[in-house]
Design an enzyme around this catalytic site. Structure first.
Site, mmCIF file in Angstrom:
data_model
loop_
_atom_site.group_PDB
_atom_site.id
_atom_site.type_symbol
_atom_site.label_atom_id
_atom_site.label_comp_id
_atom_site.label_asym_id
_atom_site.label_seq_id
_atom_site.Cartn_x
_atom_site.Cartn_y
_atom_site.Cartn_z
ATOM 1 N N ASP A 1 -0.196 5.657 7.934
ATOM 2 C CA ASP A 1 -1.355 4.811 7.663
ATOM 3 C C ASP A 1 -1.439 3.781 8.783
ATOM 4 O O ASP A 1 -0.595 2.906 8.905
ATOM 5 C CB ASP A 1 -1.184 4.126 6.308
ATOM 6 C CG ASP A 1 -2.367 3.227 5.943
ATOM 7 O OD1 ASP A 1 -3.226 2.968 6.803
ATOM 8 O OD2 ASP A 1 -2.424 2.791 4.778
ATOM 9 N N LYS B 1 -10.618 -2.732 10.129
ATOM 10 C CA LYS B 1 -9.779 -3.724 10.800
ATOM 11 C C LYS B 1 -10.160 -3.871 12.285
ATOM 12 O O LYS B 1 -10.516 -4.946 12.745
ATOM 13 C CB LYS B 1 -8.307 -3.327 10.694
ATOM 14 C CG LYS B 1 -7.831 -3.069 9.271
ATOM 15 C CD LYS B 1 -7.944 -4.279 8.375
ATOM 16 C CE LYS B 1 -7.358 -4.001 7.005
ATOM 17 N NZ LYS B 1 -7.486 -5.133 6.082
ATOM 18 N N TRP C 1 0.831 -1.203 0.000
ATOM 19 C CA TRP C 1 0.000 0.000 0.000
ATOM 20 C C TRP C 1 0.866 1.253 0.000
ATOM 21 O O TRP C 1 0.482 2.286 -0.544
ATOM 22 C CB TRP C 1 -0.948 -0.003 1.199
ATOM 23 C CG TRP C 1 -2.005 -1.069 1.091
ATOM 24 C CD1 TRP C 1 -2.106 -2.217 1.823
ATOM 25 C CD2 TRP C 1 -3.095 -1.097 0.171
ATOM 26 N NE1 TRP C 1 -3.187 -2.957 1.416
ATOM 27 C CE2 TRP C 1 -3.815 -2.292 0.402
ATOM 28 C CE3 TRP C 1 -3.528 -0.231 -0.826
ATOM 29 C CZ2 TRP C 1 -4.953 -2.632 -0.328
ATOM 30 C CZ3 TRP C 1 -4.661 -0.571 -1.557
ATOM 31 C CH2 TRP C 1 -5.367 -1.767 -1.304
#
Length: 306
Positions: A114, A138, A69
């Site tokens: 992040d 998550k 990512w």
């Protein structure tokens, strides 16, 4: 009337989003000089929103690529600033994270992170970051909610080309209610925040997560090489535990047998493409009993296939 039917500007929903924000601030001990936003678009949308809001077109930016990512974030940032990758773990399949001491960093860099995988899994010092962003799916709530925590002095500097929905000032000025937010997702996040506070806060949550992860890592480290974790020990995650088998041809059978396990089928164990093997996701919602069940299966599988 359900949350999904309420007007997002009505007093009933206002109380929901304000309570969620207050509880998140309490959980993370967020300083007063930080704003909290509940947005749409997923963490991926922040790959563009962050450089658009924090950088000018020719600003140099340092990026550490610690996962795939991060590589995507770098490619998106190239459209809006001048990013440089000062370290990448791609060649080693993202199994390490470097010490900051040895990196050639820009002294004027702004720091953001992040935290999609670990937000609300442990305490973090928010004051060390200019901005934190995370997809909620998550540890916090259902997919569809994106959380941004940012220092207020960074607000209001967006590039002229910034779309209105990516302009942080618009959302700060409107308390995350410029347009209809993901109302039901925010309501669910609020319930999670209440539960985490009831557990004793993130210090207690982190203790539980450490215990779960330790049981799983110990099972691998004590398997005489039958199971192997490719991640360097100093940077092993408490949330996602990748592992491979010494006999790689058994990995398909491992996943197949786990999915058929009596009483409690264990699914979604197939690893990511960048690492291969298996991956056990043990986020906050995974109980200790679930990890113990996986470890028991791993030991039984080893006895039968070693």
């Amino acid at each position: 009337m359900s949350v999904m039917e309420m007007s997002h500007r009505g007093k009933e929903f206002l109380s929901i989003i304000q309570k969620a924000e207050s509880d998140l601030k309490a959980l993370l001990d967020i300083p007063a000089e930080y704003a909290v936003l509940f947005l749409l678009g997923g963490a991926t949308s922040q790959f563009a929103a962050i450089p658009l809001n924090l950088c000018k077109r020719d600003d140099p930016v340092d990026i550490l690529v610690t996962r795939s990512w991060g590589d995507k974030a770098f490619k998106e940032a190239q459209k809006f600033c001048k990013p440089s990758v000062i370290w990448s773990g791609k060649s080693e399949k993202y199994t390490k994270i470097p010490s900051f001491d040895g990196l050639d960093q820009n002294p004027d860099a702004k720091y953001y992170s992040d935290m999609s995988s670990n937000l609300c899994s442990k305490l973090v010092d928010v004051s060390k970051f200019g901005l934190i962003y995370a997809g909620a799916q998550k540890n916090v709530g259902p997919s569809g909610v994106t959380i941004v925590i940012m220092r207020k002095d960074l607000v209001g500097n967006a590039q002229e080309i910034t779309p209105v929905m990516f302009d942080y000032k618009i959302h700060v000025d409107n308390n995350s209610l410029y347009n209809t937010p993901p109302c039901y997702g925010i309501y669910m996040c609020g319930l999670v925040f209440e539960d985490l506070l009831a557990q004793g806060g993130l210090k207690e949550v982190e203790k539980k997560n450490i215990k779960k992860a330790q049981i799983l890592y110990d099972a691998m480290d004590e398997s005489n090489g039958f199971y192997r974790c490719p991640i360097e020990k100093s940077v092993r995650s408490l949330m996602n535990v990748p592992f491979t088998l010494e006999k790689s041809d058994l990995e398909v059978e491992f996943i197949k047998e786990a999915a058929k396990e009596k009483n409690q089928k264990m699914i979604q164990l197939k690893g990511q493409r960048s690492v291969g093997g298996m991956r056990a996701s043990i986020y906050n919602a995974m109980p200790l009993a679930g990890v113990e069940k996986l470890v028991a299966f791993m030991k039984d599988f080893q006895v039968r296939h070693a």
